[in-house]
Design an enzyme around this catalytic site. Structure first.
Site, mmCIF file in Angstrom:
data_model
loop_
_atom_site.group_PDB
_atom_site.id
_atom_site.type_symbol
_atom_site.label_atom_id
_atom_site.label_comp_id
_atom_site.label_asym_id
_atom_site.label_seq_id
_atom_site.Cartn_x
_atom_site.Cartn_y
_atom_site.Cartn_z
ATOM 1 N N LYS A 108 -3.356 -3.009 15.789
ATOM 2 C CA LYS A 108 -3.480 -2.469 13.997
ATOM 3 C C LYS A 108 -3.822 -1.559 14.500
ATOM 4 C CE LYS A 108 -1.607 -2.732 10.133
ATOM 5 N NZ LYS A 108 -0.662 -3.320 9.379
ATOM 6 N N LYS A 151 -2.203 -8.031 3.934
ATOM 7 C CA LYS A 151 -2.332 -8.464 2.314
ATOM 8 C C LYS A 151 -0.869 -9.608 2.049
ATOM 9 C CE LYS A 151 1.322 -6.025 1.011
ATOM 10 N NZ LYS A 151 2.728 -6.760 0.215
ATOM 11 N N LYS A 180 5.941 -11.471 5.260
ATOM 12 C CA LYS A 180 6.362 -11.355 3.930
ATOM 13 C C LYS A 180 7.353 -12.422 3.844
ATOM 14 C CE LYS A 180 6.920 -7.153 3.098
ATOM 15 N NZ LYS A 180 5.407 -5.958 2.983
ATOM 16 N N GLY A 213 0.674 -1.146 -0.130
ATOM 17 C CA GLY A 213 -0.317 -0.016 -0.524
ATOM 18 C C GLY A 213 0.532 1.782 -0.443
ATOM 19 N N ASN A 214 1.904 1.576 0.656
ATOM 20 C CA ASN A 214 2.654 2.572 0.842
ATOM 21 C C ASN A 214 2.995 2.400 -0.593
ATOM 22 O OD1 ASN A 214 2.758 3.610 3.840
ATOM 23 N ND2 ASN A 214 3.736 1.035 4.093
#
Length: 316
Positions: free
Chosen positions: A127, A210, A272, A11-12
């Site tokens: 979060k 994500k 990740k 997103g960044n």
């Protein structure tokens, strides 16, 4: 048969505001266009960190200014982020493909992802989301049943759960579109978190990572490769230390060992690597790659990035 690839965009990497996003998607479209032109079947997922935060703040300010308006739940904010990120991304990619004389439809699918209401993440929301608040504002939110935390001396913020994805609701539609030769943007922002109650799907006040959602998407599509894009060309152990080492190819066992040794930061590289490991270990012949957007094609071809390879590679 063309190799099937799922690409997870951060997103960044899409900018922190609308103007930045419109520039960023053009850069993104060029890199993805290279893969499509090379013959790969492509499905794209993306993060929404800055974007869903902006939407949440905007909706909160609207309710604050006019208390008669509804409080917009987080699941709806995620849906909004999927729509407006997908709108820019699909238009930029469509234009890029047409400029290369490639006639392919590009579609954004509003995607729901089932989560388990008993996931332990709901017991410990971590979060941060939304604007910074004073102690008084935070206390008012707590009285309404929300969780808050102090954030590095900068104020208080609402925190929500980040449960693991169980199932992508629209998977059959994604498969149908992909089999028809279309480029699909799906599971944006990790997907809209929903809880299944019989035939009814109820939105959940949570966000899904994500990378884990992209892993589930890649597994369900029987993809050959999952590419997780990040801000560095390769993954490192002993990061920023004198004995820092950049990693090229890892077996599933090696990746698991490095995770257990604590080499990867929570909320940064750890999810990740965990998602890449999960995908690579899920079936014979699957490879996960972590690298830069600009290096995606080179990563698939094996000349850069960190690759986590599955069981068939380990047995050779």
């Amino acid at each position: 048969m063309a190799k099937r690839v799922v690409i997870a965009l951060g997103g960044n990497a899409l900018g922190n505001n609308l103007a930045e996003q419109m520039l960023a998607v053009k850069h993104t479209a060029r890199a993805i266009g290279d893969l499509i032109e090379a013959g790969y079947e492509v499905v794209i997922s993306h993060g929404n960190g800055p974007q869903v935060g902006m939407i949440n703040v905007a909706m909160g300010e609207m309710h604050k200014a006019n208390p008669e308006t509804s409080v917009i739940p987080m699941s709806v904010c995620v849906a909004m982020s999927q729509g407006y990120i997908g709108y820019d991304l699909q238009n930029a990619l469509r234009e890029e493909l047409l400029n290369r004389s490639i006639t392919k439809s590009v579609v954004t699918l509003i995607t729901q992802v089932e989560v388990d209401p008993n996931d332990k993440a709901f017991d410990n929301p971590t979060k941060p989301i939304g604007r910074f608040m004073t102690k008084e504002e935070a206390d008012e939110l707590v009285l309404k049943g929300y969780s808050v935390m102090e954030d590095a001396g900068r104020g208080y913020r609402r925190v929500i759960a980040s449960p693991r994805p169980k199932r992508i609701i629209e998977m059959e539609t994604i498969k149908t579109l992909l089999d028809a030769g279309q480029v699909v943007i799906a599971a944006g922002g990790g997907g809209i978190p929903v809880i299944a109650k019989g035939n009814h799907l109820s939105g959940s006040g949570a966000v899904i990572d994500k990378d884990f959602a992209s892993c589930e998407l890649a597994k369900a599509l029987h993809a050959d490769c999952l590419i997780i894009l990040t801000a560095v060309e390769k993954v490192a152990i002993n990061f920023n230390k004198p004995n820092e080492k950049w990693l090229d190819t890892l077996t599933v066992a090696e990746a698991q060992k490095y995770i257990e040794e604590g080499h990867f930061a929570k909320g940064s590289m750890l999810p990740k690597v965990e998602a890449a490991l999960d995908f690579a270990a899920s079936s014979v012949g699957r490879t996960a790659i972590i690298t830069l957007l600009e290096k995606a094609k080179e990563g698939i071809e094996g000349s850069t990035g960190t690759r986590i390879v599955g069981v068939d590679h380990e047995s050779k």
